[in-house]
Structures are given as C-alpha cells and as structure tokens.
Design a protein around this motif. Structure first.
Motif, PDB file in Angstrom:
ATOM      1  N   ARG A 177      65.412   5.647  -9.926  1.00 15.04           N
ATOM      2  CA  ARG A 177      64.647   4.180 -10.132  1.00 15.04           C
ATOM      3  C   ARG A 177      63.671   3.946  -9.243  1.00 15.04           C
ATOM      4  N   GLU A 178      63.267   4.720  -8.471  1.00 15.04           N
ATOM      5  CA  GLU A 178      62.147   4.371  -7.781  1.00 15.04           C
ATOM      6  C   GLU A 178      60.851   5.042  -8.425  1.00 15.04           C
ATOM      7  N   LEU A 179      60.990   5.775  -9.393  1.00 14.69           N
ATOM      8  CA  LEU A 179      59.710   6.369 -10.194  1.00 14.69           C
ATOM      9  C   LEU A 179      59.554   5.397 -11.621  1.00 14.69           C
ATOM     10  N   THR A 180      58.255   5.168 -11.555  1.00 16.97           N
ATOM     11  CA  THR A 180      58.111   4.464 -13.022  1.00 16.97           C
ATOM     12  C   THR A 180      57.677   5.460 -13.854  1.00 16.97           C
ATOM     13  N   VAL A 181      58.451   5.433 -15.172  1.00 15.74           N
ATOM     14  CA  VAL A 181      58.024   6.639 -15.981  1.00 15.74           C
ATOM     15  C   VAL A 181      57.568   6.111 -17.545  1.00 15.74           C
ATOM     16  N   ARG A 182      56.389   6.211 -17.966  1.00 16.53           N
ATOM     17  CA  ARG A 182      55.794   5.729 -19.142  1.00 16.53           C
ATOM     18  C   ARG A 182      55.284   6.619 -20.178  1.00 16.53           C
ATOM     19  N   PHE A 183      55.393   6.197 -21.338  1.00 15.53           N
ATOM     20  CA  PHE A 183      54.920   7.272 -22.294  1.00 15.53           C
ATOM     21  C   PHE A 183      53.845   6.572 -23.251  1.00 15.53           C
ATOM     22  N   VAL A 184      52.808   7.101 -23.345  1.00 18.18           N
ATOM     23  CA  VAL A 184      51.780   6.772 -24.262  1.00 18.18           C
ATOM     24  C   VAL A 184      51.450   7.553 -25.279  1.00 18.18           C
ATOM     25  N   SER A 185      51.356   7.075 -26.470  1.00 13.73           N
ATOM     26  CA  SER A 185      51.181   7.883 -27.844  1.00 13.73           C
ATOM     27  C   SER A 185      50.173   7.259 -28.897  1.00 13.73           C
ATOM     28  N   ASN A 186      50.001   6.035 -28.813  1.00 17.62           N
ATOM     29  CA  ASN A 186      49.189   5.246 -29.661  1.00 17.62           C
ATOM     30  C   ASN A 186      47.758   5.474 -29.341  1.00 17.62           C
ATOM     31  N   VAL A 187      46.813   5.949 -30.348  1.00 18.51           N
ATOM     32  CA  VAL A 187      45.374   6.129 -29.987  1.00 18.51           C
ATOM     33  C   VAL A 187      44.529   4.483 -29.724  1.00 18.51           C
ATOM     34  N   ASP A 188      45.428   3.477 -30.268  1.00 12.62           N
ATOM     35  CA  ASP A 188      45.293   2.158 -29.886  1.00 12.62           C
ATOM     36  C   ASP A 188      45.022   2.117 -28.177  1.00 12.62           C
ATOM     37  N   GLY A 189      43.768   1.796 -27.779  1.00  7.32           N
ATOM     38  CA  GLY A 189      43.319   1.955 -26.354  1.00  7.32           C
ATOM     39  C   GLY A 189      44.583   0.984 -25.476  1.00  7.32           C
ATOM     40  N   ALA A 190      45.109  -0.050 -26.208  1.00  7.83           N
ATOM     41  CA  ALA A 190      45.871  -1.058 -25.697  1.00  7.83           C
ATOM     42  C   ALA A 190      47.304  -0.069 -25.127  1.00  7.83           C
ATOM     43  N   ASP A 191      47.535   0.706 -25.718  1.00  3.84           N
ATOM     44  CA  ASP A 191      48.844   1.619 -25.222  1.00  3.84           C
ATOM     45  C   ASP A 191      48.609   2.004 -23.910  1.00  3.84           C
ATOM     46  N   LEU A 192      47.567   2.709 -23.905  1.00  5.12           N
ATOM     47  CA  LEU A 192      47.120   3.421 -22.335  1.00  5.12           C
ATOM     48  C   LEU A 192      46.839   2.100 -21.349  1.00  5.12           C
ATOM     49  N   HIS A 193      46.188   1.136 -21.907  1.00  2.66           N
ATOM     50  CA  HIS A 193      45.806   0.022 -21.007  1.00  2.66           C
ATOM     51  C   HIS A 193      47.101  -0.761 -20.479  1.00  2.66           C
ATOM     52  N   GLU A 194      48.038  -0.707 -21.209  1.00  7.32           N
ATOM     53  CA  GLU A 194      49.310  -1.619 -20.785  1.00  7.32           C
ATOM     54  C   GLU A 194      50.189  -0.586 -19.888  1.00  7.32           C
ATOM     55  N   ALA A 195      49.862   0.840 -20.217  1.00  8.94           N
ATOM     56  CA  ALA A 195      50.978   1.642 -19.567  1.00  8.94           C
ATOM     57  C   ALA A 195      50.405   1.686 -18.095  1.00  8.94           C
ATOM     58  N   THR A 196      48.964   1.639 -17.958  1.00 15.89           N
ATOM     59  CA  THR A 196      48.416   1.882 -16.526  1.00 15.89           C
ATOM     60  C   THR A 196      48.041   0.861 -15.739  1.00 15.89           C
ATOM     61  N   ARG A 197      47.781  -0.542 -16.411  1.00 19.53           N
ATOM     62  CA  ARG A 197      47.333  -1.612 -16.011  1.00 19.53           C
ATOM     63  C   ARG A 197      47.657  -2.151 -14.456  1.00 19.53           C
ATOM     64  N   ASP A 198      48.991  -2.122 -14.329  1.00 18.81           N
ATOM     65  CA  ASP A 198      49.512  -2.189 -12.939  1.00 18.81           C
ATOM     66  C   ASP A 198      49.827  -0.963 -12.110  1.00 18.81           C
ATOM     67  N   LEU A 199      49.284   0.107 -12.395  1.00 20.43           N
ATOM     68  CA  LEU A 199      49.497   1.655 -11.492  1.00 20.43           C
ATOM     69  C   LEU A 199      48.198   1.669 -10.634  1.00 20.43           C
ATOM     70  N   ASP A 200      48.772   1.990  -9.409  1.00 20.70           N
ATOM     71  CA  ASP A 200      47.605   2.844  -8.715  1.00 20.70           C
ATOM     72  C   ASP A 200      47.512   4.139  -9.144  1.00 20.70           C
ATOM     73  N   PRO A 201      46.191   4.597  -9.095  1.00 20.27           N
ATOM     74  CA  PRO A 201      45.936   5.912  -9.402  1.00 20.27           C
ATOM     75  C   PRO A 201      45.999   6.936  -8.662  1.00 20.27           C
ATOM     76  N   ALA A 202      46.371   6.588  -7.569  1.00 23.43           N
ATOM     77  CA  ALA A 202      46.482   7.459  -6.220  1.00 23.43           C
ATOM     78  C   ALA A 202      47.885   7.910  -6.056  1.00 23.43           C
ATOM     79  N   GLU A 203      48.842   7.232  -6.950  1.00 26.72           N
ATOM     80  CA  GLU A 203      50.370   7.297  -7.158  1.00 26.72           C
ATOM     81  C   GLU A 203      50.569   7.839  -8.457  1.00 26.72           C
ATOM     82  N   THR A 204      49.751   8.187  -9.316  1.00 32.28           N
ATOM     83  CA  THR A 204      49.985   8.234 -10.807  1.00 32.28           C
ATOM     84  C   THR A 204      49.762   9.739 -11.240  1.00 32.28           C
ATOM     85  N   LEU A 205      50.855  10.432 -11.712  1.00 34.27           N
ATOM     86  CA  LEU A 205      50.744  11.704 -12.360  1.00 34.27           C
ATOM     87  C   LEU A 205      50.620  11.642 -13.991  1.00 34.27           C
TER      88      LEU A 205
END
Ligand code: F6P
Length: 550
Positions: A177-205
């Motif tokens: 539960r300490e890990l945040t796991v998300r899935f991006v599939s849609n080429v609609d940029g909103a998908d990636l935006h919503e999946a990453t907007r609150d993430l820190d790149p330094a901590e994201t794989l």
C-alpha cells in the motif's frame, strides 16, 4: 466442405441435431426442469480448483448437453486444444504458435516451438522479473537522484494494459500500500496528465509495455512521459535508465526508443497480446504484490490448464461454458453475454474479458477465409452486479432480449475490511443469490395477483424468468483464484473459436482504423489534402479545424 475434408459447421449432422432439439424443447421452462429433477441444483455443478461452477440455471437438459458435446467432438475441439498445448502454429493467419499456457508451465516442463523448449526462457524471465520487482519493493532499485521508487506507471494499451490494470484492482488487498501504481493507456493526453500530475519524477518508474513496441498510443505516451521525467530531473538523459523499463518482444524498437535492453523484460511472438498478462506484461502487478503472490497466481492458471487438458468432456468446465455460449448464440439468437461480478475488486474484470473474448472471436470468416454462415462471438459486457442491479438489470429481467450471464461471487470478504464492512458481505451475497433466482424463476401472474396487485398492473409486475445464468463461487478472491478465473475464460473462448472454425488468435479488424488514423492526422494538423477521404469525414475534419480555430 472444408479444404481438410471436414463438413462446414452448419451442415454437420451434429448441428442439425441441435437445431432439431431446439425445436423440440421449444420454450423450455427452468421451473419445469427443476420440478422434474429435484437433484438438478446440486447435480449440474462442477468443481475446478477453487471454483464451484453451477450451471443448473441453464436452458438445457441432459440431452442438450450430450448433443453439444457431440458437436464439440465432431469439430475436434480437443484435437485443436492438444495442438495448441503442443505448440503447433494454430494461429494460421499469422503463422504463430499459441502458447500462453507455456507461461505458467512448471520449470521442468517441455514445450517446444520449432524444436526449441521455451520453458527455460519463460522461467529465466520470471526470475529476472522477480529480482527486479523485489529490488524496487525493497528500495534497492532507486531513482536517478537516489530517491526510493514510490510510484509505478505502466504505459501500454489493449493486452499490454487491461490485464495488469484489472489484476492490480483485483489483488489490491495483496499490494504494497506504500506504492502508487497507475495505468496509462489512452492517447488522450489527459490520461498521462492525471496519472502523473501529483507524482514526483524522482520517485517514479515508468514501465513501457508493448508487445510490438510500435503501437502509436503507447510510444506517444512513453515519449511524453520521458519529457516529463527529464523536465522534472533537470534534463540529464542518464536518468532514463533508472526510470524506464520495457516489456516487449521487440528489442530493436526498444533500443531505438532509448531504453537499454538490460532493462527490458522479454516475451515472445507465441504470446498473443490479450493472452500476455501472465508474461513480462505482468511486471507492474508483480511489483505491487511481490513475486511469491505472482507465482501463486500462475499456479492458479495452471490448475485450470491441467483441468482443460485432462478432464473428460462431461466434466470439462471450459468446454461446458463454451458450449453453453454456442447454444444461446447459435440456437437462441442471443447477441450478448453479461459477466457480473459481485466483488468490488473485480470492477475491471469484464473490461479485460471484452478484449479477450471480442478480439478473439469477433470474426466473420472461417479459418479458410470464407464467410461464416453462423453467429460467432457475443458482445461481452457488465459491471459489478449490485451497481448493475440499479441500472441495466431491468432490461435483463423484463426486456425483450435474452442475455445469458455469469455471476461471480465469493464466500469470504477480504480480511482487511474490518468487522463493520465485513458484515456487509452477507447482504452483498444475498443479492447475488437472489438475482439468479429471480432471473431463472421469475414471478408468474398468479403469484403477482396473490400479492393483491391490481389487475392493470399484473402484466407490469410479472417476471417471465427463464434467463440463463452460470454461478461461479469460490471461498475467497486470492491470486490463485484470479489465475483460475482468467484461464477458465481463456479456454472457454478457445472452445468457442474452435467450434466456430475461426482463428481466435489474430486481430486484423483493428488494423484499418490504425492505418486511417495515420492518414487523417495531417488533415487535422496541417489541413493537408488526404486522398480518398470520404465526404462525411472531410466535412467533420473541416468542422474540427474550424472549432480549433485553424
Ligand atoms: O490494436 C490491438 C492490439 O494489437 C492488441 O491486440 C494488443 O493487445 C494491443 O494492440 C497492444 O499492442 P502492443 O502490446 O504491441 O502495444
């Protein structure tokens, strides 16, 4: 006649026998079938691994089942099954073996493709995945700046998304539960935006999952994710190696994209996209639940593989479920099939099955390329049951369409819920049992009248019943049970494709849209003249450009 000398499906005596039987049984009534056979409820059941499968509420008699099994025998379903397990190239239009079952074969098994045993390679990749997953989970695999990975984002689409995304939801109680796991599939940029907007790149794989590594949606999203990462980490290209891994069959394209193949987890062309979730494509899930749980899930798949391979026709669950679908689709004109899980955790299960079933059996030519003269795969749909009850169940109960349905439920709620929420489980399951009862037996006008309902409302409150359902019940929703459920549906889809004589393993139908999208894009961006663009699309493109102020 087929080129192999076999009679076409709808000209076989077994098909005619079923058509004749359908006439004979006419509007067979479940009420009558149960009245005639008090043992039916307990008798029409199968146990496969942890799955208790009740098919008593189907519009079938022993004779129906016998005739359906004869059809399966005449179409040599078990022969094709054995050819699949042996690694023969049964995906004829692509000239490929179909060996998702090798992905869960035990380490000592031998499964050959072109004379080479593929099982050692399967286990080598599983071991690499396990090593990587444990390093991410323990913090040993850190980001470019040395920070621990706390977020995992899988970028993929279709079979490179739906499986892990579904399974992550199913097995949430087993996840870190300490890990945040998300899935991006849609080429609609909103998908990636919503999946990453609150993430820190330094901590994201980022896990870029693509069998071909050419899928435009995935490559576009992965390229944007790369920019997001580099923008966030000061532009040092070296960061990519710590924050991007690839899951693919195509090492060249992975290298071309800029991911080191040392960070690539491989699978093979004999794994179809929609059958790939238990391959390297499951890496995000493995990171979330750990390698041991992932292996438990593979064991579950294997339980059903072994069952499908060895159980006699009378007790073979995928065969039975496949044949029931043929019965309704081909002899009752049922157009769709609902899958209705009574578990919040299975909320994405039906979406996963939609690709598995509809991409496999949405075909209209037979294996020799001739138009089929019979119905093939159904429209698969559904959402968790209790929500559906307050939405579309009305149509299933009282509409004009026959909608065969699978009800999937569990005896135990998950432990994590705590006492108050666990206490709700009996209410959930009371609905589960009540619905299949209502669908099967309905309510007669006499019963409605006996409740004192005024005559003008009797017709409205009458339930015709006779809606067929399968009930699948297990003690708990564990990783193994998930594997069992998926393998059950995989093999059911296989059985139906074998009966309908179609290639269940290609997907040419998705190609045209992809090609046209590439052609249309310059018309949107540059107003380019696209030769052959039809008048309707031309007008729509013009409207789009006007609305965008171009
Ligand atoms: O467009 C359909 C499809 O080819 C699916 O069959 C596949 O699962 C999906 O695209 C994704 O393909 P890939 O894993 O190669 O990116």
């Amino acid at each position: 006649m087929n080129a192999d000398g076999r009679t076409r499906l709808n000209r076989t005596p077994e098909w005619s026998a079923l058509a004749g039987h359908r006439e004979d049984v006419g509007e067979v009534q479940l009420r009558e079938l149960f009245a005639a056979d008090p043992a039916r409820g307990a008798g029409y059941t199968l146990q496969v691994g942890d799955l208790h499968i009740d098919y008593s509420k189907h519009l079938v008699t022993d004779e129906t089942l016998r005739l359906l099994r004869e059809l399966a025998a005449a179409r040599d379903v078990f022969g094709l099954r054995d050819a699949m397990f042996r690694g023969e190239k049964i995906n004829i239009t692509e000239g490929r073996a179909v060996l998702h079952t090798a992905l869960r074969a035990p380490a000592g098994a031998v499964v050959e493709v072109d004379g080479e045993n593929v099982v050692p390679a399967v286990h080598a990749v599983l071991d690499r995945m396990a090593d990587f997953a444990e390093r991410v989970r323990s913090g040993e695999w850190a980001g470019h700046t040395g920070r621990r990975i706390r977020n995992v984002v899988n970028i993929g689409i279709g079979g490179s998304d739906l499986g892990p995304a579904m399974a992550y939801e199913v097995l949430r109680p087993y996840t870190d539960r300490e890990l945040t796991v998300r899935f991006v599939s849609n080429v609609d940029g909103a998908d990636l935006h919503e999946a990453t907007r609150d993430l820190d790149p330094a901590e994201t794989l980022f896990i870029v999952a693509s069998k071909t590594f050419t899928t435009i949606e995935t490559i576009t999203n992965a390229t944007s994710a790369r920019s997001w990462l580099l923008d966030g980490l000061g532009g040092d290209e070296k960061a990519v190696a710590r924050h991007f891994v690839a899951l693919s069959t195509n090492s060249e394209k992975v290298t071309e994209f800029g991911i080191d193949t040392a960070n690539m987890f491989e699978f093979w062309d004999w794994v179809g996209g929609r059958y790939s979730f238990d391959s390297a494509i499951g890496l995000s899930l493995m990171i979330a639940i750990g390698a041991d749980r992932f292996r438990e899930m593979l064991d579950g798949f294997r339980i059903v593989d072994d069952h499908f391979r060895t159980a006699p026709a009378e007790a073979n669950a995928p065969l039975l479920l496949g044949l029931l679908g043929v019965w309704y689709g081909n002899f009752f004109d049922a157009q769709s099939h609902a899958v209705l899980p009574y578990s919040h955790y299975l909320s994405k299960f039906t979406a996963y099955l939609q690709q598995l079933d509809m991409e496999s059996n949405g075909k209209s030519v037979d294996r020799e390329g001739r138009p089929v003269e019979w119905q093939t795969g159904p429209v698969v749909w559904g959402t968790p049951g209790t929500n559906g009850q307050h939405a579309y169940y009305q149509l299933i109960h009282q509409g004009t369409k026959l909608v065969p349905a699978d009800f999937i439920g569990f005896a135990e709620p998950v432990d994590e819920l705590g006492d108050t929420l666990k206490a709700q489980h009996d209410l959930l399951m009371a609905n589960f049992f009540a619905q299949t009862q209502a669908l099967a037996f309905g309510k007669t006008p006499e019963e409605v009248r006996a409740e004192g309902v005024p005559e003008e409302l009797v017709a409205h409150k009458t339930f015709r019943g006779n809606h067929p359902t399968t009930t699948i019940l297990a003690r708990a929703l564990t990783p193994s049970v998930l594997g069992q459920l998926i393998a059950l549906y995989e093999h059911k889809v296989f059985v139906q494709g074998a009966i309908w004589d179609i290639d269940s393993f290609d997907q040419w139908g998705v190609e045209l849209g992809k090609v046209l999208a590439k052609r249309v894009e310059p018309a949107l961006t540059e107003g380019a003249d696209v030769p052959g663009l039809d008048a309707s699309t031309q007008a729509l493109v013009a409207k789009y450009r006007e609305l965008r102020g171009r």
